[in-house]
Scaffold this motif. Structure first.
Motif, mmCIF file in Angstrom:
data_model
loop_
_atom_site.group_PDB
_atom_site.id
_atom_site.type_symbol
_atom_site.label_atom_id
_atom_site.label_comp_id
_atom_site.label_asym_id
_atom_site.label_seq_id
_atom_site.Cartn_x
_atom_site.Cartn_y
_atom_site.Cartn_z
ATOM 1 N N ARG A 104 0.751 -9.403 -0.688
ATOM 2 C CA ARG A 104 1.024 -8.048 -1.163
ATOM 3 C C ARG A 104 0.090 -7.612 -2.288
ATOM 4 N N ASP A 125 1.360 -0.914 3.429
ATOM 5 C CA ASP A 125 2.721 -0.687 2.939
ATOM 6 C C ASP A 125 3.566 -1.926 3.251
ATOM 7 N N TRP A 126 3.815 -2.740 2.212
ATOM 8 C CA TRP A 126 4.548 -3.982 2.379
ATOM 9 C C TRP A 126 6.038 -3.826 2.119
ATOM 10 N N SER A 127 6.510 -2.602 1.906
ATOM 11 C CA SER A 127 7.932 -2.412 1.636
ATOM 12 C C SER A 127 8.767 -2.926 2.799
ATOM 13 N N GLY A 128 9.895 -3.543 2.464
ATOM 14 C CA GLY A 128 10.785 -4.106 3.485
ATOM 15 C C GLY A 128 10.452 -5.513 3.896
ATOM 16 N N ALA A 169 7.765 -5.736 7.300
ATOM 17 C CA ALA A 169 7.005 -4.847 6.416
ATOM 18 C C ALA A 169 6.769 -3.521 7.140
#
Length: 637
Positions: free
Chosen positions: A144, A153-156, A181
């Protein structure tokens, strides 16, 4: 454990593609819809409408399918750099660190030819940097915050399954996958491919969609974010925090990797003409999720008329002569089998003698009549594109589709069945008996007299067992070729008779793959490149957990794919007989039902496959009897 190829030399003087496919129409004969160049055949190259292009990128540099990094030559590309990491240098050790060096390989493309993008794969990896077996947070933080893909976008992001893969008896690889992600789950990405001249002027461009590729999500296993430990013995109990090193490894090997891969085009007619230039240029590939960090692929433009005559004209017998000719694109595999002693069929105990001939799509020999190029010639891009087993492409790049050129002899066809446990099949003849094929260049080539300079023979002999059953047998050729940007994999069967003149065929327990896998989504355009007509040959290699068991990965791929919209509990589409569905095992069921029993049967997956009970054992005999779970729909016969 492994050594760099260079160092070793110095030591020696699947998926269904479209949600619109008619999943309930099973009337077609396999292989009849959409086959051939009129629709799309990946091996016919320009005859399919265009030549397939593969773009491979590793830690900042373009690479060839050999794993060798590509030089930028005289191009002014500050973002590319003067040095590159060479994955063929192997895993680092204190006396052999993983360091960049000056690359020398060239990526040649054919000027003026029509191309389409078949694959883009890019990887960033840290080898031996994070050697803490129980630390899963630090590798994720590197992905990340530090990796080339940190701007995605590494969210999740979450830690997913631990996959244990057997490499040898009592030797395992453990891979922890990171999942969910946002960038992995996206479906509306675009990819801008631009071809620039040496001055940086855009000469041609084409935009591709994520949906233009069969393999475009982590479901296929090509795209992956993972932390891997290699050289382990099995854990002693669930959650065992102690890494137990296998006896045949000097030290554990640690790898943290992010790989994105979009492969196997579903739109080969979205093509572009490679500019009619000479000399150097660059292909710039911009992913909409990384708009400020385009991937650069330095290329050398070559006029087709200027290709050197390194291939061979064929003689009347279909084998190469000594008459040189320029090579074309594509890949064809041919076999000539010797005449049986009785003139009609071979008998048990007799020897089958055959010659392999590998050709381009225009029918030119890719090698001399009696031998193939050496491994070193392949590594130096002098093999007319023929590709051999390369352990670093397999272990570091994590790609088995282009590293296993060779053959297997199996039969009779009517007895081919899934092997559940045991290192070798017992119900039919297989040579080699192991899951892997007979490689043209063996993995231990360095131990062979002459090492990487040995030229493999094209003639092979296989002795049938004294109790060989009568019927049709197959020589399965598994081939790979990389030529001027085109990277192809294919598997072709060639048949001969044993014990009788009357042909026999496959058992017909599974099928209907053509319902979705037809045209551009044909199985010929997936991984090994085997036609749907011969899908039952998959089981002759994929019968253990070294190469992956067919009942595991086929279920796992389709059940987890959003493209496969069929009722996940309806077995009748692919299973043609009731018998083929009535042998549940941990290896078969875990593809759809991971972790169903928790840790109750923890030991079974780590038991040797020839020592029951193990993950291949028949659960039906123990608990499930022959009553299928209520949520499964089985064939009536």
């Amino acid at each position: 454990m492994t050594l760099s190829l260079k160092k070793l030399v110095l030591m020696l003087p699947v998926l269904a593609v479209a949600s619109g496919c008619n999943l309930f129409d099973t009337a077609d004969t396999e292989g009849t819809r959409g086959r051939g160049a009129r629709a799309f055949d990946p091996y016919d190259s320009s005859a399919s409408g265009a030549i397939s292009l593969s773009l491979l990128w590793f830690k900042g540099c373009a690479i060839l399918p050999t794993g060798e990094p590509v030089t930028k030559g005289d191009l002014n590309l500050p973002a590319y750099g003067d040095t590159c990491y060479n994955m063929n240098d192997g895993y680092p050790r204190p006396d052999a660190p993983f360091e960049p060096s000056e690359p020398h390989a060239r990526m040649v493309v054919s000027a003026g030819e029509l191309y389409f993008l078949r694959e883009f794969s890019a990887m960033d990896v840290e080898l031996a940097r994070f050697p803490e077996y129980n630390d899963k947070r630090t590798p994720a933080a590197w992905m990340r915050l530090e990796s080339y893909f940190k701007d995605l976008d590494w969210s999740g992001l979450s830690s997913g399954r631990d996959g244990w893969k057997r490499l040898q008896p009592q030797t395992f690889l453990r891979e922890t996958f990171y999942e969910n992600a946002a960038w992995m789950l996206a479906t509306d990405d675009t990819f801008l491919l631009e071809v620039l001249d040496a001055d940086g002027n855009v000469r041609v461009s084409q935009t591709y969609l994520r949906s233009d590729f069969l393999a475009e999500s982590p479901v296929t296993g090509r795209t992956r974010a993972s932390f891997t430990v290699t050289g382990l013995q099995r854990p002693l109990f669930p959650g065992d925090p102690t890494p137990h090193r296998a006896a045949n490894y000097d030290a554990l090997e640690f790898a943290t990797a992010v790989k994105v891969s979009f492969a196997n085009s579903t739109n080969p007619f979205k093509s572009f003409t490679m500019p009619d230039l000479r000399g150097e240029g660059v292909i710039r590939f911009t992913w909409s999720q990384l708009p400020q960090k385009p991937f650069l692929f330095p290329v050398t433009f070559q006029d087709a008329k200027e290709r050197p005559p390194t291939c061979y004209e064929l003689g009347p017998d279909g084998l190469a002569t000594d008459v040189p000719t320029p090579c074309g694109f594509g890949l064809k595999q041919k076999v000539q089998v010797s005449r049986p002693p009785n003139g009609n069929f071979f008998n048990a105990g007799e020897t089958v003698d055959f010659v392999v001939s590998l050709q381009d799509g225009d029918g030119h020999g890719l090698h001399p009549r009696g031998s193939m190029p050496s491994f070193m010639t392949y590594m130096e891009e002098g093999s007319n594109g023929l590709a051999y087993f390369n352990e670093f492409m397999l272990l570091t790049w994590r790609d088995s589709s282009a590293s296993e050129s060779g053959f297997k002899v199996v039969g009779p066809l009517q007895d081919l069945k899934v092997v559940n446990g045991g290192f070798v099949p017992t119900d039919y003849f297989s040579y080699p008996a192991s899951s892997e094929p007979q490689f043209y260049v063996p993995p231990d080539i360095m131990a062979v007299a002459g090492g990487p300079w040995v030229q493999p023979t094209t003639r092979y002999t296989v002795t049938l067992p004294p109790d060989a059953k009568p019927g049709t047998y197959a020589i399965l050729l598994k081939g790979h070729r990389n030529f001027e940007g085109e990277r192809l994999n294919r598997l072709d069967p060639f048949f001969f008779q044993v014990g009788q003149a009357e042909p026999t065929t496959y058992p017909g327990r599974i099928g209907n793959c053509q319902v979705c896998h037809n045209g551009v989504s044909s199985l010929s355009n997936v991984h090994h490149g085997v036609s749907v007509d011969h899908v039952e040959t998959c089981k002759v290699c994929h019968h253990d957990d070294v190469v992956g068991h067919v009942s595991d990965f086929v279920h796992r791929l389709h059940i987890n794919s959003p493209k496969y919209v069929q009722n996940k509990g309806d077995c009748t589409l692919c299973h043609l007989t009731r018998e083929s569905t009535l042998r549940p095992s941990m290896i078969a069921c875990a593809g759809c039902h991971p972790g169903t029993h928790g840790t109750e049967y923890f030991d079974l997956p780590f038991q040797e496959i020839n020592s029951p009970p193990n993950a291949f054992g028949n659960c039906a005999n123990a608990c499930h009897v022959t009553t299928a779970p209520a949520e499964h729909v089985l064939p009536v016969r």
